[in-house]
Structure formats: structure tokens, C-alpha cells
Design an enzyme around this catalytic site. Structure first.
Site, PDB file in Angstrom:
ATOM      1  CD  GLU B  74      -1.914  -2.338   1.273  1.00 23.09           C
ATOM      2  OE1 GLU B  74      -0.794  -2.662   1.739  1.00 23.09           O
ATOM      3  OE2 GLU B  74      -2.799  -3.160   0.995  1.00 23.09           O
ATOM      4  CG  HIS B 143     -11.540  -6.109   5.732  1.00 19.73           C
ATOM      5  ND1 HIS B 143     -10.747  -6.731   6.660  1.00 19.73           N
ATOM      6  CD2 HIS B 143     -10.962  -6.345   4.525  1.00 19.73           C
ATOM      7  CE1 HIS B 143      -9.744  -7.336   6.037  1.00 19.73           C
ATOM      8  NE2 HIS B 143      -9.845  -7.116   4.742  1.00 19.73           N
TER       9      HIS B 143
END
Lengths: 342, 337
Positions: B74, B143
Site C-alpha cells: 500500500e 475491513h
């Protein structure tokens, strides 16, 4: 392997069979400029004329000069918190840089960045960086952009032995290798990450050994030998430029000053630093050039005087420049800011 | 794809899902400007364009050079996009779940947001970082977060939070054309909601809230799903003669406080609602800014209807208890009336 001459096509006397004399003298001049700029900045800081803090690269000039002079003006570099040399070697104007250290409105960054945030995109210098390892991924991005724009520019990322342990350098190395991007990862192993000895933070002797883990070449060079640095960067820049992918070059050098100006350096012995004086990169190149008949004492003194005058002019410019206006604190954040909304 | 097969409403307008609208925006901008490219995890290959299909079909049309599947890294997704933006391209980088963006905060916060300023305004970073966020699908704590406040806190970023498909499309096109770093936050529960999307070319400016429903008794400001929950609450209360105005700020940085303040001056009451944790959330900022300029107009203390200050849990019963829905908005409205 394709090797391009950086000094242009002029026929010149060669003291080495692959680096022309003009380039060798340029290397010396650039190194003298860096040394002079930083010694002046150090003195000004200690005299209380400069705010904040500064990090000096004295002793590492061969890395900056050797690498940057092997690049084209439109190639990119990303730098570190110890970036004065990289900026100067990539041809950022010394007077603007000095004015930035003085926090003046005429500085490279209008007094908003300071020593650790000097950038000059007009010469491909994408910024010093206050975040250790912060430049690695930016260099990869610049290489992606070059590829998308279908140019043959390369991006060289300066980083230190400390940054070598950042995850960001791992991610950058991997992606550059997977995508065969034109990136030169140039590690200046100056033996200390702030105050931590490289050996205390690396379980291997050479940062370059890590290259194998990414499937890219790893090269070790004497970072205090400007000609060697220049030669290796020139070679691998040509390799990257022609689509050969990234490389990790580790330049073994030594930080002659503390982590920052004022660092008491309790973590290393004075003897260790003194022993390194014999490796001084400027003295070494001067001796090589003298041995080759390219330089005599008079010419060296003339070079030193020219450089000293340039840096003194930069200091005068900086001193005489205005401070930024307080209202400028709110400017330059957004392109086309919305009125009344940040 | 979406354009040709889009169903028509009775009035002849197209209805698209939020995902289709985003896909159309990306496709149109990539056709318009060759400097625009997309990169992220699984954006090219997986199921034909990302976990949710936002980038579906792009690699087939634009090729692998402009639709780039990255490693699961990321930090470099964000940071290399920033570097590429600084050097003549317009990247749209995707972080698959906003929860993973912690791994990319350094380049977003210390590089993208600051480079222009600390380099004296001489450069621009036209990067878009897309991510989807939010709870309501049983995806649990790592999430399901809503993190718009993290970015709204940082000067130098713009933060976009579209609710409807039409807004999603118009705002994404604006984001791609903007010369500043933009954090574009989508909501996973909204992905398959449908709405009318105008034909043809249009963009929606940043810093312009949209009044989704006019009303006179109370102002409700919602973000993402909470706009829809507020509209449901408004409908329910209408039968009781309570008139609710629902405002979607659409961008939280810049924030169109004027539209909200005008509404509060009319209604005298304010409720703000987001799925993001209440503590340190954008709701508190909105209330503070309204109180700054419209204190005398308020007839009751402003209310926050937000995510509880716990991680988002897995079990449906727990998740429902941790996130705000219509019932809580209705209750808050009753408190201020």
C-alpha cells in the site's frame, strides 16, 4: 553495455580512458562547492544566523557529485534529510538554497521548507525529504511517469544505510524490479543512521547484497572515489535508460560530521573520524587530477577561490533578502484554493 | 458497458449503480486525458476489475501500462502515484479497503499533502487516491471503518464522500481533473445502490453541498449511508408533520459550511450523522463550525448520530448496534424538537 559520455562530444584530453578531463574537473568543482556551502552553513548555524537544524554531508561529496554528473538535467533525483550536496550537484542555484537556509522569501521554497525540504523541479530535483526513505517510492513514481510519457528519463534515489531498513525501500525495490523501471537506488552507506552504527541495524555487511532478493543487480563502489561513483552510475543509468531495469548501488562512504550540527557524537571515537581524513574525497580527486597533469596547486587554489566567492555571494544574497510576510503562511497550500475554504 | 445496457427510468433517464457510475467516470477521464492511469491491487485482473468491479473493463480498453496491478504494497501504491503525479501524470491509485490506508499514511500525509506547500507552491500533485470504506456487510473491524476524519484533519488534502451514483461520477471526474491530492472515499454498502445518472459530460464542483431533501424543522447532515438513513427518517417523520431537511456535504474538505449554516438558520436544529466513530469525527467539526457562526439560531443542542466508539464488530446484531441507522436519527430528531 552502452556507455554514454556526459561531458559532451568535444574531443578532450583523457586522463582516464572513459571520463573526459572536463568532467573530472567538473566533479572536483562540484565537490568543492558542496564542501564550501556546507562549511559556511555550519559556521552560520553555530553563529546563530540559521534557524531550525541542519544535516551536513561533509565527507560524502563524491556520492552527490559522482552520481548527479552522470545524469542528464531532465533525469530525476530524490534526496534525503542530508540533501544539500544532491541539490547543488543537480544544479540547483546555491543562492536560492542559502536563502532557504536563512528562511528568506527568496529561498528555493520561499522560506517554507528549510534545509530538509529543498526542491528544484526545474533541474529534476524532486526534493530533500524529512522522512527517512521517503524519496524511494517517489523516485519509483517518477520512473513510472517517465515510462508512461514514453521518455527515456531515469530516476535516481539517494538513501542512507538507515533508510535501507525502511519498509518503503523494500516496497520500492520490489516494484521497480517487477516493472523493470528505470530507477537507480543509490545507497550512501555513511556508516551511521543518526547515531546508530550501520552494523547495529544490518545483519549483513553490504546493503547491496539485498539486491539479489529483488532480482536486481547490486553494485558496491567506493563512495569516496568520485570517478568510481561517476563511472558506475553512468553505466547503470545507461542500462536503466535502455530498459534494463533498476539497480542498487551501495557507495561506501563516511559521514565526517555529526548527525546534525551540534551533535556531540558520543557514539563514536574521535580516532575513528580522524582515520577517515585520509579518505577525504576532495583531496583524493585533487591528487588524482594532479597526478594526471590536469591540476596544479595554482589551479586548485583558483578553483577554491572561485567557489568561495560564489558561496559568499550566496550568503550576501541570503542576508540581504527579505523575510517572508506572515500572511504568506496561508499561501501555497492548494492549487486554485476555494475562497474562504481551505 | 454500463452506458449501453443501463435501464431507463420512466422519465427516460438512465439508472446506474454507484459502481457503474464510478467506472464510467474513470473510463471517460482516461479517454479524455492520456496522462490519467489507474493502479492498485487487483484493479486489472480480479473478476474483471477490482474486488467490486469499479475498474472493470479498463485494462481491455486502455492496456496494462495504464491499468496496473500492483503487489500488495500500500505504501508504494500511494507514494509512487504521488511521485508520478509530481512528474507529469494523473494517477488514480486504489487502496482496496480504507482500513489498509494506515500503511500508506506516510506518503499521503507527509508527502502529497505537504510537497506543494513546503516547496513554496511551485509544484502540484494531481493525484487521486480512491478507497472504499464503511460497515454493514459483516466484514468486521479491519475491513469496515470509515476514516474520512483522518484526512479531513490534514491541510493540503481534499476529501470526497459521494453518496449517490450521479454524485460519485461527477465528483470522481472533478477529482481526476483537480491539481491537488484528493482522497476519494467510496462506501461499500453504496456500491450496488442505483440512481439516475445524467447523460453526457458533467462534473460536480468540490465544496458544494447538496440539499437532498428540503425541510423546515430540522437539518440533518449525513455522510455516505447516513444520507440515505436520514432520508428514510425524514420520510417516516413526514406523516407526523415533521419536516426534515437532509444535506449531503459531498466533500468534507473543502466543507460547504455555508449551505449547512443557511439551513440551520432556517430550522434552528441540527443533527449530524456518519458511520465513522463519534470521537474526533467530522460531525464534531461540522457542529463546531455551525456554533461559531449560528449559535443564536440554535433552539436545541446539536446532536451527533455516529458510529459507536468501538471497532466495528462481526456479528450482525453487534454490527447493527455499533453503527447508526434510521431509528437513531429519528430519535435524535425527536430530542431536538
Amino acid at each position: 553495455m552502452a556507455v554514454t559520455d556526459v561531458g559532451g562530444a568535444r574531443a578532450v584530453q583523457r586522463v582516464d580512458n572513459d571520463i573526459d578531463a572536463d568532467t573530472q574537473l567538473d566533479l572536483l568543482r562540484v565537490m568543492l562547492r558542496i564542501r564550501c556551502f556546507e562549511e559556511r552553513a555550519e559556521a552560520l548555524f553555530l553563529a546563530g544566523e540559521l534557524p531550525g537544524f541542519i544535516h551536513l554531508s561533509i565527507g560524502q561529496e563524491a556520492c552527490a557529485a559522482g552520481a548527479c554528473l552522470a545524469l542528464r538535467r531532465d533525469d530525476y533525483i530524490t534526496s534525503t534529510h542530508r540533501g544539500h550536496g544532491h541539490c547543488l550537484a543537480k544544479c540547483a542555484p546555491a543562492e536560492r538554497m542559502m536563502a532557504e537556509l536563512f528562511a528568506k522569501a527568496t529561498g528555493s521554497c520561499k522560506g517554507k521548507g528549510g534545509s530538509m525540504h529543498i526542491a528544484d523541479f526545474s533541474v529534476g530535483m524532486l526534493g530533500a525529504n524529512g522522512i527517512v526513505g521517503g524519496g524511494a517510492n517517489l523516485a519509483v513514481g517518477a520512473a513510472i511517469a517517465a515510462r508512461l510519457r514514453q521518455t527515456d528519463q531515469v530516476a535516481l534515489c539517494f538513501f542512507g544505510d538507515g533508510a535501507a531498513n525502511r519498509g518503503t525501500v523494500h516496497e520500492a525495490s520490489n516494484l521497480a524490479a517487477v516493472w523493470k523501471l528505470p530507477v537507480i537506488f543509490f545507497c550512501e552507506n555513511n556508516r551511521y543512521a543518526s547515531t546508530t552504527a550501520a552494523g547495529a541495524a544490518l545483519s549483513i555487511e553490504n546493503v547491496a547484497d539485498r539486491a539479489a532478493g529483488y532480482g536486481m543487480p547490486g553494485v558496491i563502489v567506493d563512495g569516496n572515489d568520485a570517478l568510481a561513483v561517476h563511472r558506475v552510475v553512468r553505466e547503470w543509468a545507461a542500462h536503466a535508460r535502455s530498459g534494463g531495469g533498476p539497480v542498487l548501488i551501495e557507495a561506501k562512504t563516511y559521514r565526517m560530521r555529526g548527525h546534525y550540527v551540534g551533535d556531540p557524537q558520543l557514539y563514536r571515537a574521535t580516532d575513528e573520524v580522524e582515520a577517515q581524513r585520509a579518505r577525504d574525497p576532495i583531496d583524493r580527486l585533487a591528487a588524482t587530477l594532479a597526478g594526471a597533469g590536469l591540476l596544479d596547486l595554482a589551479r586548485l587554489e583558483r578553483l577554491r577561490a572561485e567557489v568561495a566567492e560564489e558561496i559568499e555571494a550566496a550568503v550576501r544574497f541570503a542576508r540581504e533578502s527579505p523575510l517572508p510576510s506572515p500572511e504568506d503562511a496561508l499561501a501555497d497550500l492548494y492549487v486554485n484554493p476555494i475562497e474562504r475554504m481551505p | 458497458m454500463a452506458v449501453a445496457t443501463a435501464p431507463r427510468t420512466e422519465t427516460g433517464a438512465r439508472t446506474l449503480t454507484y459502481v457503474e457510475a464510478l467506472n464510467e467516470a474513470l473510463r471517460e477521464e482516461m479517454r479524455r486525458d492520456p496522462a490519467v492511469f489507474v493502479m492498485g491491487e487487483d484493479v486489472a485482473v480480479w473478476g474483471g476489475g477490482g474486488v467490486f468491479g469499479v475498474t472493470k473493463g479498463l485494462v481491455e480498453e486502455f492496456g496494462e501500462a495504464r491499468v496496473r496491478d500492483t503487489p500488495i504494497s500500500e505504501e508504494i501504491i500511494a507514494a509512487s502515484a504521488i511521485g508520478a503525479a509530481a512528474t507529469g501524470t494523473r494517477p488514480v491509485a486504489e487502496i482496496m479497503y480504507v482500513d489498509f490506508i494506515g500503511l500508506a499514511m506516510e506518503p499521503i500525509v507527509n508527502q502529497a499533502a505537504k510537497m506543494r506547500y513546503m516547496f513554496g507552491g511551485k509544484i502540484s500533485i494531481p493525484v487521486v487516491i480512491r478507497a472504499q470504506q464503511g460497515g454493514g456487510r459483516g466484514n468486521a473491524a479491519q475491513h469496515s471503518q470509515s476514516l474520512e476524519a483522518w484526512f479531513a484533519h490534514i491541510p493540503g488534502l481534499k476529501v470526497v464522500v459521494p453518496t449517490t451514483p450521479a454524485d460519485a461520477k461527477g465528483l470522481l471526474k472533478t477529482a481526476i481533473r483537480d491539481d491537488n491530492p484528493v482522497i476519494f472515499l467510496e462506501h461499500k454498502v453504496l456500491y450496488f445502490t442505483k440512481g439516475e445518472v445524467p447523460e453526457g459530460e458533467y462534473t460536480i464542483p468540490f465544496g458544494q453541498a447538496d440539499v437532498k431533501r428540503e425541510g423546515t424543522d430540522v437539518t440533518v447532515v449525513g455522510i455516505h449511508t447516513q444520507v440515505l438513513e436520514a432520508l428514510k427518517a425524514a420520510e417516516e417523520l413526514e406523516s407526523e408533520g415533521i419536516s426534515v431537511e437532509v444535506i449531503d456535504p459531498r466533500t468534507v474538505s473543502p466543507l460547504d459550511i455555508d449551505t449547512i449554516v443557511s439551513s440551520v438558520k432556517k430550522t434552528g436544529r441540527l443533527v449530524v450523522s456518519h458511520q465513522a466513530y463519534e470521537q474526533g469525527g467530522v460531525g464534531g467539526e461540522i457542529i463546531a463550525r455551525v456554533v461559531d457562526v449560528a449559535f443564536d439560531y440554535l433552539d436545541a443542542p446539536p446532536q451527533r448520530v455516529c458510529g459507536k466508539n468501538v471497532p466495528v464488530p462481526y456479528a450482525e446484531s453487534l454490527e447493527r448496534a455499533a453503527l447508526p441507522y434510521k431509528e437513531e436519527i429519528v430519535a435524535a430528531i425527536r430530542r431536538v424538537l
